[in-house]
Motif scaffolding. Sequence first.
Motif, PDB file in Angstrom:
ATOM      1  N   ASN A 169      98.004  65.499  26.293  1.00  0.00           N
ATOM      2  CA  ASN A 169      97.826  66.343  27.483  1.00  0.00           C
ATOM      3  C   ASN A 169      96.409  66.326  28.044  1.00  0.00           C
ATOM      4  O   ASN A 169      96.106  67.047  28.985  1.00  0.00           O
ATOM      5  CB  ASN A 169      98.262  67.783  27.170  1.00  0.00           C
ATOM      6  CG  ASN A 169      97.461  68.360  26.021  1.00  0.00           C
ATOM      7  OD1 ASN A 169      96.426  67.799  25.638  1.00  0.00           O
ATOM      8  ND2 ASN A 169      97.920  69.473  25.477  1.00  0.00           N
ATOM      9  N   GLY A 170      95.526  65.523  27.452  1.00  0.00           N
ATOM     10  CA  GLY A 170      94.173  65.415  27.993  1.00  0.00           C
ATOM     11  C   GLY A 170      93.210  66.460  27.459  1.00  0.00           C
ATOM     12  O   GLY A 170      92.035  66.464  27.822  1.00  0.00           O
ATOM     13  N   ASP A 171      93.681  67.334  26.565  1.00  0.00           N
ATOM     14  CA  ASP A 171      92.789  68.351  25.991  1.00  0.00           C
ATOM     15  C   ASP A 171      91.716  67.724  25.115  1.00  0.00           C
ATOM     16  O   ASP A 171      90.600  68.231  25.026  1.00  0.00           O
ATOM     17  CB  ASP A 171      93.586  69.360  25.140  1.00  0.00           C
ATOM     18  CG  ASP A 171      94.331  70.354  26.015  1.00  0.00           C
ATOM     19  OD1 ASP A 171      94.090  70.333  27.241  1.00  0.00           O
ATOM     20  OD2 ASP A 171      95.142  71.125  25.478  1.00  0.00           O
ATOM     21  N   CYS A 223      93.003  64.703  34.237  1.00  0.00           N
ATOM     22  CA  CYS A 223      92.815  65.990  33.538  1.00  0.00           C
ATOM     23  C   CYS A 223      91.377  66.121  33.050  1.00  0.00           C
ATOM     24  O   CYS A 223      90.748  67.166  33.221  1.00  0.00           O
ATOM     25  CB  CYS A 223      93.702  66.073  32.292  1.00  0.00           C
ATOM     26  SG  CYS A 223      95.440  66.077  32.617  1.00  0.00           S
ATOM     27  N   ARG A 224      90.875  65.064  32.426  1.00  0.00           N
ATOM     28  CA  ARG A 224      89.571  65.182  31.768  1.00  0.00           C
ATOM     29  C   ARG A 224      88.403  65.131  32.751  1.00  0.00           C
ATOM     30  O   ARG A 224      87.360  65.716  32.508  1.00  0.00           O
ATOM     31  CB  ARG A 224      89.409  64.111  30.693  1.00  0.00           C
ATOM     32  CG  ARG A 224      90.385  64.350  29.532  1.00  0.00           C
ATOM     33  CD  ARG A 224      90.088  63.479  28.346  1.00  0.00           C
ATOM     34  NE  ARG A 224      88.797  63.752  27.726  1.00  0.00           N
ATOM     35  CZ  ARG A 224      88.526  64.777  26.930  1.00  0.00           C
ATOM     36  NH1 ARG A 224      89.469  65.659  26.657  1.00  0.00           N
ATOM     37  NH2 ARG A 224      87.323  64.932  26.405  1.00  0.00           N
TER      38      ARG A 224
END
Length: 354
Positions: A194-196, A229-230
């Motif tokens: 999820n890009g976390d 996302c990042r």
Amino acid sequence: MKRVLLSIVAVLIGVGGVSAQEVKNVIYLIGDGMGLSSVSMMMVESGYETTIFDEADNVALQKTYSADNRITDSAASGTALATGYKTNNTYLGCTPDGKAVESLMDVAKRAGKATGVVVTTYLQHATPAAFYAHTQSRHNYEIITQQLVNSQIDVAIGGGMEYFRKVYGEEVREHVGGAGFTLAEEFSSVEQANGDSRLLALLADWEVGSNSGSYLADATREALRLLECRGGEEGFVLMVEGSLIDGMGHANDAKAQQAEMQGFMEAIEVAVAYAKEHDDTLVVVTSDHETGGLSIVSADANFNLSEQGVEYRWTTQGHSGVMIPIYLYGTGNEKINGIVENTDIAKRLMELID
Ligand SMILES: [Zn+2]
């Protein structure tokens, strides 16, 4: 008042026909060993249908010679494309006197952007390594492996697990986890990310493999999702390599090179579609050098007759010194023009994102 002035300036720039749009994202696609003849071969094979190359907004040509050889290898040309410095063959991310130099990814990180590399070979191979490693031998795979772990790359998708095992034994996951990477060993884990956290996808012991179908396009699509996302508002820089076009040139195998070109072109299509939806994105497609000295000739010595078919003929099992095309799409496509050095591409991209 300041805001009004700024909008007047913006309108004036717009009227002048100069794009005021900033380049937020760069997608840099490198077909290792892809010459103009590889592109022409795909045009011949498609019956001159419109290919993704035909759709470029702008084109240029680059000279590939390295600091110590008129015929470059992938380390020196990768370094030129990644850092803007000519170096000796086999050197990665450093000058001929061994001084480490910054890559486009370092500049991107300083500008707050996310960075990614996606390849069909192992992640320690010369072209991707030029974007994060510094060593005078491209064959220092274990050092390069450690440099990848200690790099600031956010998303890395490719092969190369065997070198990680050589360096970290059975504790690859723990070691890369300590550097903030989530390890993916299956493509489904890439899709679930999820890009976390940073993502390291090691999908094969060595290379992901030739004739890997839609792998490169799929991996490019996932990398774009994660980097979005990042990188957030600051954007990202993604390097995608069609790595095995080169190997099929070394093998002088036209059919096999067509399969690698097809996979690479599908990845370009993903990138160009992204740029069409995001008008702050520049797509640059090029190669590090030509491999095999491929030529497209008439099957009949008397080409004054009507078509008798064409033949793909190879003149070397090594690399050649012909100029390499650059295809540009989207915002800022006009920034790279004419005949340039391979080093000019990275320099210009660095200026655009800094
Ligand atoms: Zn090669």
